[in-house]
Design a protein around this motif. Structure first.
Motif, PDB file in Angstrom:
ATOM      1  N   GLU A 238       2.905   2.796  -3.693  1.00 50.88           N
ATOM      2  CA  GLU A 238       3.259   1.454  -4.150  1.00 50.88           C
ATOM      3  C   GLU A 238       3.747   1.439  -5.593  1.00 50.88           C
ATOM      4  O   GLU A 238       4.372   0.458  -6.025  1.00 50.88           O
ATOM      5  CB  GLU A 238       2.050   0.525  -4.004  1.00 50.88           C
ATOM      6  CG  GLU A 238       1.645   0.275  -2.555  1.00 50.88           C
ATOM      7  CD  GLU A 238       0.398  -0.573  -2.460  1.00 50.88           C
ATOM      8  OE1 GLU A 238       0.353  -1.652  -3.084  1.00 50.88           O
ATOM      9  OE2 GLU A 238      -0.547  -0.162  -1.765  1.00 50.88           O
ATOM     10  N   GLU A 239       3.463   2.491  -6.346  1.00 49.29           N
ATOM     11  CA  GLU A 239       3.873   2.531  -7.752  1.00 49.29           C
ATOM     12  C   GLU A 239       5.185   3.296  -7.955  1.00 49.29           C
ATOM     13  O   GLU A 239       5.612   3.522  -9.080  1.00 49.29           O
ATOM     14  CB  GLU A 239       2.755   3.164  -8.582  1.00 49.29           C
ATOM     15  CG  GLU A 239       1.515   2.283  -8.635  1.00 49.29           C
ATOM     16  CD  GLU A 239       0.271   3.030  -9.090  1.00 49.29           C
ATOM     17  OE1 GLU A 239      -0.080   2.914 -10.276  1.00 49.29           O
ATOM     18  OE2 GLU A 239      -0.333   3.712  -8.252  1.00 49.29           O
ATOM     19  N   LEU A 240       5.820   3.697  -6.843  1.00 43.81           N
ATOM     20  CA  LEU A 240       7.085   4.417  -6.924  1.00 43.81           C
ATOM     21  C   LEU A 240       8.261   3.453  -6.827  1.00 43.81           C
ATOM     22  O   LEU A 240       8.251   2.517  -6.021  1.00 43.81           O
ATOM     23  CB  LEU A 240       7.192   5.442  -5.789  1.00 43.81           C
ATOM     24  CG  LEU A 240       6.093   6.506  -5.690  1.00 43.81           C
ATOM     25  CD1 LEU A 240       6.361   7.409  -4.492  1.00 43.81           C
ATOM     26  CD2 LEU A 240       6.008   7.325  -6.968  1.00 43.81           C
ATOM     27  N   LYS A 241       9.271   3.672  -7.637  1.00 45.67           N
ATOM     28  CA  LYS A 241      10.524   2.938  -7.481  1.00 45.67           C
ATOM     29  C   LYS A 241      11.236   3.454  -6.219  1.00 45.67           C
ATOM     30  O   LYS A 241      11.369   4.662  -6.038  1.00 45.67           O
ATOM     31  CB  LYS A 241      11.435   3.168  -8.687  1.00 45.67           C
ATOM     32  CG  LYS A 241      10.909   2.636 -10.007  1.00 45.67           C
ATOM     33  CD  LYS A 241      11.883   2.966 -11.124  1.00 45.67           C
ATOM     34  CE  LYS A 241      11.375   2.486 -12.473  1.00 45.67           C
ATOM     35  NZ  LYS A 241      12.289   2.878 -13.588  1.00 45.67           N
ATOM     36  N   THR A 242      11.678   2.531  -5.375  1.00 46.45           N
ATOM     37  CA  THR A 242      12.363   2.896  -4.132  1.00 46.45           C
ATOM     38  C   THR A 242      11.710   4.108  -3.466  1.00 46.45           C
ATOM     39  O   THR A 242      12.251   5.216  -3.489  1.00 46.45           O
ATOM     40  CB  THR A 242      13.856   3.191  -4.392  1.00 46.45           C
ATOM     41  OG1 THR A 242      13.963   4.249  -5.374  1.00 46.45           O
ATOM     42  CG2 THR A 242      14.584   1.964  -4.873  1.00 46.45           C
ATOM     43  N   PRO A 243      10.524   3.925  -2.875  1.00 42.84           N
ATOM     44  CA  PRO A 243       9.777   5.044  -2.291  1.00 42.84           C
ATOM     45  C   PRO A 243      10.571   5.869  -1.300  1.00 42.84           C
ATOM     46  O   PRO A 243      10.347   7.080  -1.180  1.00 42.84           O
ATOM     47  CB  PRO A 243       8.598   4.340  -1.602  1.00 42.84           C
ATOM     48  CG  PRO A 243       8.434   3.056  -2.317  1.00 42.84           C
ATOM     49  CD  PRO A 243       9.811   2.643  -2.721  1.00 42.84           C
TER      50      PRO A 243
END
Length: 482
Positions: A238-243
């Motif tokens: 959830e803390e990744l940009k564009t997982p």
């Protein structure tokens, strides 16, 4: 409460959520920083002791790197399908239900991760104390130094994920410098004509190689201990940009860097020592620097180990705390440890649990537990890879932003299953393997007690509500009769 219903409390107050702020560079740095820690200084001893030769040991390191990379890509498929932080817990709970998910989190939270990380922290404490006060520093002082590291990095994790990601980026650069220095040590010794260059020549390359498959199973356990955090990003999806892009790409870049670094480190070790010396030393980092440059080299390598340990523990606390948070949010662990702090946007309570558990493991020598930890760990990895195959069959239309060939997932199921069973054929590891598997019935016992207590409390609550309702109805009837 039905799944379609929403608690009135949630309507009044929106809970804090994790923010997607980590890009590809930071994600690959987290993988690199959490993987490269004390493992490259601990694992070579076990790997070469079991394989018996330079060539066999190098093959184990190379295959382990390839395996960890494939595992990362397979996990990226699950992470992009179910983009919630928490890693294996999320996937196992979604497909296999409550108890398997509870068993994973129980073992992962209380055994696998904290015990493994305590090994890294303990090594940090020992090297730091040896540098400051010299060899023979008391056990208690070394453990106090290790606990101080854990608490400090716990505070840094509380401040924010961006802070720890930046720490991992800086530490990753420093780790590259340490690896470069280690390789330089090997080259310098060879140039001086004092190296063990014969390790790379026939017939020495594979001379003395073990012919026992169980030995190679243990060698992979030791080797993969150094790759242990290959799944770090799935704990913070959830803390990744564009997982859908960051998860596979960041994981792949990070693991390729780790694999190349480890392989070059082992080449350097084999330039400096023969296989028997590697298998018998407990201070390979200090010894490497000392052979090439004397006391200054010994200090530089020691500092490098300290930096590696710092990055490894800091990044791992970040990832493991997300698993605890997801577990508590799902109601498997006590709810009081769940929740995202609105000021820092981090799972503060879960971080505290990780820090306390790691400090508890400092009281014992966890280095003897690597096969013990590996048994349980790879069992759950195997279970997770079966989820990929199951969903390909059961849910073919599920949106998969990233996919791996199905034969890779099947191969990983076979390999990880073999890792669980193979140590049973070795007299040396059979006892620890069985002890590791004993954690499963222990998890079952805890789960059963938790279920019975919850059921009892629920019945008591219903009785109380029924009694209150009956009393209210009686009062109403008396009023009507007046």
């Amino acid at each position: 409460m039905d799944q379609g219903e929403t608690s009135p409390l949630l309507l009044k107050k929106e809970p804090a959520k994790l923010k997607g702020t980590v890009g590809v560079l930071s994600a690959s740095a987290v993988v690199f920083g959490t993987c490269i820690g004390a493992g490259i200084f601990i694992s070579p001893k076990g790997v070469y002791e079991k394989t018996g030769s330079a060539g066999a040991g190098l093959i184990v390191w190379a295959v382990s790197g390839l395996l960890a990379t494939l595992c990362t890509l397979a996990y990226a498929e699950l992470g992009t399908m179910m983009p919630q932080s928490g890693g294996e817990f999320v996937y196992i709970h979604r497909v296999y239900g409550d108890f398997p998910a509870f068993a994973f989190s129980f073992c992962n939270t209380l055994l696998i991760k904290p015990a493994a990380l305590s090994v890294v922290a303990a090594l940090f404490g020992e090297y730091l104390c040896n540098m400051v006060w010299g060899p023979g520093t008391s056990f208690i002082l070394c453990r106090v130094a290790a606990a101080s590291l854990i608490v400090t990095l716990g505070v840094v994790n509380i401040v924010g994920v961006n802070v720890i990601a930046k720490v991992c980026e800086v530490v990753s650069i420093l780790k590259l410098a340490v690896i470069g220095f280690l390789i330089t040590c090997g080259v310098v010794v060879v140039v001086k004509g004092q190296g063990e260059i014969t390790n790379f020549k026939q017939p020495n390359l594979f001379e003395g190689s073990s012919t026992n498959p169980a030995d190679y199973g243990l060698a992979f356990y030791y080797c993969l201990f150094a790759f242990q955090s290959w799944n770090s990003l799935n704990y913070m999806t959830e803390e990744l940009k564009t997982p859908e892009t960051t998860l596979p790409l960041g994981g792949f870049i990070g693991l390729v860097g780790v694999t190349l670094s480890y392989f070059l480190c082992n080449v350097a070790y084999l330039m400096l020592f023969n296989v028997e010396q590697i298998a018998n030393t407990d201070t390979i980092a200090m010894d490497s620097g000392y052979i090439a440059f004397g006391r200054p080299g010994e200090i530089i390598m020691s500092l490098g180990l300290l930096v590696s340990c710092l990055g490894c523990v800091g990044g791992a606390i970040c990832c493991v705390s997300r698993n605890i948070e997801s577990t508590a949010q799902a109601g498997v662990f006590p709810s009081f440890i769940s929740g995202i702090n609105k000021t820092f946007h981090t799972p503060v309570k879960a971080i505290v649990v990780v820090v306390v558990t790691m400090c508890m493991y400092l009281l014992v020598d966890a280095t003897l537990l690597i096969p013990f930890l590996g048994t349980v760990e790879w069992l759950f990895y195997c279970m997770t890879f079966t989820i990929i195959l199951y969903l390909r069959w059961k849910e073919p239309k599920w949106n998969r932003p990233f996919k791996v060939p199905v034969f890779i997932s099947a191969l990983l199921c076979v390999i990880t299953g073999t890792f669980v069973v193979l140590p049973l054929f070795s007299e040396e590891s059979r006892t620890t393997t069985l002890l590791g598997l004993c954690w499963l019935p222990l998890a079952g016992a805890v789960y059963t007690v938790r279920y019975l207590v919850t059921k009892f409390c629920y019945r008591q609550q219903n009785k109380s509500e029924t009694s209150s309702l009956s009393s209210s109805d009686s009062g109403y009837s008396e009023i009507q009769g007046l």
